[in-house]
Design a protein around this motif. Sequence first.
Motif, mmCIF file in Angstrom:
data_model
loop_
_atom_site.group_PDB
_atom_site.id
_atom_site.type_symbol
_atom_site.label_atom_id
_atom_site.label_comp_id
_atom_site.label_asym_id
_atom_site.label_seq_id
_atom_site.Cartn_x
_atom_site.Cartn_y
_atom_site.Cartn_z
ATOM 1 N N VAL A 136 49.553 101.805 33.215
ATOM 2 C CA VAL A 136 50.933 101.752 32.716
ATOM 3 C C VAL A 136 51.168 100.555 31.786
ATOM 4 O O VAL A 136 52.294 100.154 31.571
ATOM 5 N N LYS A 137 50.090 100.017 31.193
ATOM 6 C CA LYS A 137 50.236 98.840 30.327
ATOM 7 C C LYS A 137 51.148 99.130 29.137
ATOM 8 O O LYS A 137 51.998 98.318 28.786
ATOM 9 N N ASP A 138 50.996 100.296 28.520
ATOM 10 C CA ASP A 138 51.845 100.644 27.384
ATOM 11 C C ASP A 138 53.302 100.768 27.803
ATOM 12 O O ASP A 138 54.204 100.396 27.058
ATOM 13 N N GLU A 139 53.536 101.277 29.009
ATOM 14 C CA GLU A 139 54.902 101.354 29.521
ATOM 15 C C GLU A 139 55.472 99.958 29.745
ATOM 16 O O GLU A 139 56.672 99.739 29.542
ATOM 17 N N LEU A 140 54.638 99.024 30.172
ATOM 18 C CA LEU A 140 55.089 97.647 30.353
ATOM 19 C C LEU A 140 55.602 97.092 29.035
ATOM 20 O O LEU A 140 56.685 96.509 28.972
ATOM 21 N N VAL A 141 54.840 97.269 27.983
ATOM 22 C CA VAL A 141 55.251 96.768 26.666
ATOM 23 C C VAL A 141 56.565 97.420 26.245
ATOM 24 O O VAL A 141 57.488 96.738 25.796
ATOM 25 N N ALA A 142 56.686 98.720 26.407
ATOM 26 C CA ALA A 142 57.919 99.420 26.037
ATOM 27 C C ALA A 142 59.104 98.929 26.862
ATOM 28 O O ALA A 142 60.210 98.743 26.338
ATOM 29 N N THR A 143 58.890 98.696 28.151
ATOM 30 C CA THR A 143 59.960 98.202 29.022
ATOM 31 C C THR A 143 60.389 96.795 28.615
ATOM 32 O O THR A 143 61.586 96.486 28.562
ATOM 33 N N LEU A 144 59.416 95.931 28.304
ATOM 34 C CA LEU A 144 59.749 94.576 27.867
ATOM 35 C C LEU A 144 60.492 94.600 26.533
ATOM 36 O O LEU A 144 61.450 93.848 26.335
ATOM 37 N N GLU A 145 60.073 95.478 25.626
ATOM 38 C CA GLU A 145 60.773 95.608 24.343
ATOM 39 C C GLU A 145 62.218 96.043 24.565
ATOM 40 O O GLU A 145 63.132 95.534 23.923
ATOM 41 N N ALA A 146 62.425 96.972 25.498
ATOM 42 C CA ALA A 146 63.782 97.439 25.797
ATOM 43 C C ALA A 146 64.631 96.300 26.373
ATOM 44 O O ALA A 146 65.814 96.168 26.033
ATOM 45 N N LEU A 147 64.049 95.473 27.214
ATOM 46 C CA LEU A 147 64.778 94.322 27.755
ATOM 47 C C LEU A 147 65.188 93.366 26.637
ATOM 48 O O LEU A 147 66.310 92.856 26.617
ATOM 49 N N VAL A 148 64.275 93.118 25.708
ATOM 50 C CA VAL A 148 64.566 92.217 24.588
ATOM 51 C C VAL A 148 65.694 92.788 23.741
ATOM 52 O O VAL A 148 66.580 92.059 23.294
ATOM 53 N N GLU A 149 65.683 94.090 23.530
ATOM 54 C CA GLU A 149 66.695 94.733 22.688
ATOM 55 C C GLU A 149 68.089 94.712 23.302
ATOM 56 O O GLU A 149 69.081 94.848 22.591
#
Length: 129
Positions: A11-24
């Motif tokens: 789920v590494k790619d999901e981690l990046v997407a989730t972190l990007e969503a938090l930043v946004e």
Amino acid sequence: ELRNGCVCCSVKDELVATLEALVETKKHLDAIVVELSGVANPGPVAAAFWLDDALESELYLDAVVCVVDARTGPDLLKGPKTATGAFEAARQVATADRILVSKVDLTDDGGAAAVAEVRGRNPAAAVET
């Protein structure tokens, strides 16, 4: 929210997407803690903070923290690298910026053997009990 799975690989790619969503969301975040339970390779997760352009300007990796069980950790670290989890445990200790030695109250030496073992493997890390 992340689905269940190994954050180091599945789920590494999901981690990046989730972190990007938090930043946004532009909400103030003091910190984001990503926990890798058990014996896992922290490298791929740490690399997400270095290699993802969307995260680079907003988030940074403050530290890799490793928890070592004072009762079982020294034997695992000193044992053969072919033993289940031994290689990854050694990698965690070697890459950590901070190491917390837990369960020191359950050892005869107050965790001294575990502290000595992790300090011998990673003298640059801050070690706490």
